[in-house]
Scaffold this motif. Structure first.
Motif, mmCIF file in Angstrom:
data_model
loop_
_atom_site.group_PDB
_atom_site.id
_atom_site.type_symbol
_atom_site.label_atom_id
_atom_site.label_comp_id
_atom_site.label_asym_id
_atom_site.label_seq_id
_atom_site.Cartn_x
_atom_site.Cartn_y
_atom_site.Cartn_z
ATOM 1 N N UNK A 40 0.869 -1.178 0.000
ATOM 2 C CA UNK A 40 0.000 0.000 0.000
ATOM 3 C C UNK A 40 0.904 1.226 0.000
ATOM 4 N N UNK A 41 0.372 2.352 -0.452
ATOM 5 C CA UNK A 41 1.218 3.559 -0.532
ATOM 6 C C UNK A 41 1.848 3.904 0.809
ATOM 7 N N UNK A 42 3.136 4.203 0.756
ATOM 8 C CA UNK A 42 3.834 4.633 1.958
ATOM 9 C C UNK A 42 4.374 3.513 2.818
ATOM 10 N N UNK A 87 -12.512 -11.269 1.796
ATOM 11 C CA UNK A 87 -11.672 -10.078 1.690
ATOM 12 C C UNK A 87 -12.183 -8.948 2.564
ATOM 13 N N UNK A 88 -11.243 -8.194 3.072
ATOM 14 C CA UNK A 88 -11.516 -7.051 3.947
ATOM 15 C C UNK A 88 -10.959 -5.801 3.279
ATOM 16 N N UNK A 93 -4.697 -3.313 -1.989
ATOM 17 C CA UNK A 93 -3.259 -3.099 -2.188
ATOM 18 C C UNK A 93 -2.895 -3.465 -3.614
ATOM 19 N N UNK A 94 -1.653 -3.170 -3.971
ATOM 20 C CA UNK A 94 -1.059 -3.742 -5.182
ATOM 21 C C UNK A 94 -0.463 -5.083 -4.795
ATOM 22 N N UNK A 126 -3.764 -4.669 -9.114
ATOM 23 C CA UNK A 126 -4.394 -3.934 -8.011
ATOM 24 C C UNK A 126 -5.665 -4.625 -7.541
ATOM 25 N N UNK A 127 -5.798 -4.685 -6.236
ATOM 26 C CA UNK A 127 -7.001 -5.209 -5.588
ATOM 27 C C UNK A 127 -7.617 -4.106 -4.742
#
Length: 131
Positions: A40-42, A87-88, A93-94, A126-127
């Motif tokens: 995820x970003x960051x 899934x939650x 995320x990628x 990407x999901x």
């Protein structure tokens, strides 16, 4: 040249399922270690599932018990799959698959759980999980 191509990402509602695939080509090896990572970003890449050429599987991170890794190793083709269930939103995320070629599957034991240990990577898929 080793190539990894992920597919199967998309948008799904919480509680749903997705199946990711990674098509691997361009190599012949006595053994290999493969893994699914997400990012995820960051944040850095989180390892979530691993499989070696002898079929041994391991899991890591928060999705334990909900994700299942498998492979289809036919002549001249290798596909790595990740079945993701229940899934939650935090699974958004990628997702990347990774490959490391080794002399024998035993070299995967207790290793190749960190992203820095892998040489070959796909471009990611990407999901997105919505509530």
């Amino acid at each position: 040249e080793v190539q990894l191509v992920e597919s199967g990402g998309g948008s799904v509602q919480a509680g749903g399922s997705l199946r990711l695939s990674c098509a691997a080509s361009g190599f012949r090896a006595l053994g290999y270690c493969m893994g699914w990572f997400r990012q995820v970003p960051g944040k850095g890449r989180e390892g979530i599932a691993y499989i070696s050429s002898d079929g041994q599987t391991r899991y890591g991170g928060s999705p334990k018990g909900r994700f299942i890794v498998s492979q289809n190793n036919a002549e001249n083709s290798l596909t790595l799959d990740l079945q993701m269930n229940n899934l939650d939103t935090e699974d958004s995320a990628m997702y990347y698959c990774a490959l490391e070629l080794v002399p024998d599957a035993k070299y995967c034991r207790g290793k190749y759980v960190r992203s820095t240990e892998y040489t070959h990577w796909g471009q990611g898929t990407r999901v997105t999980v919505s509530s």
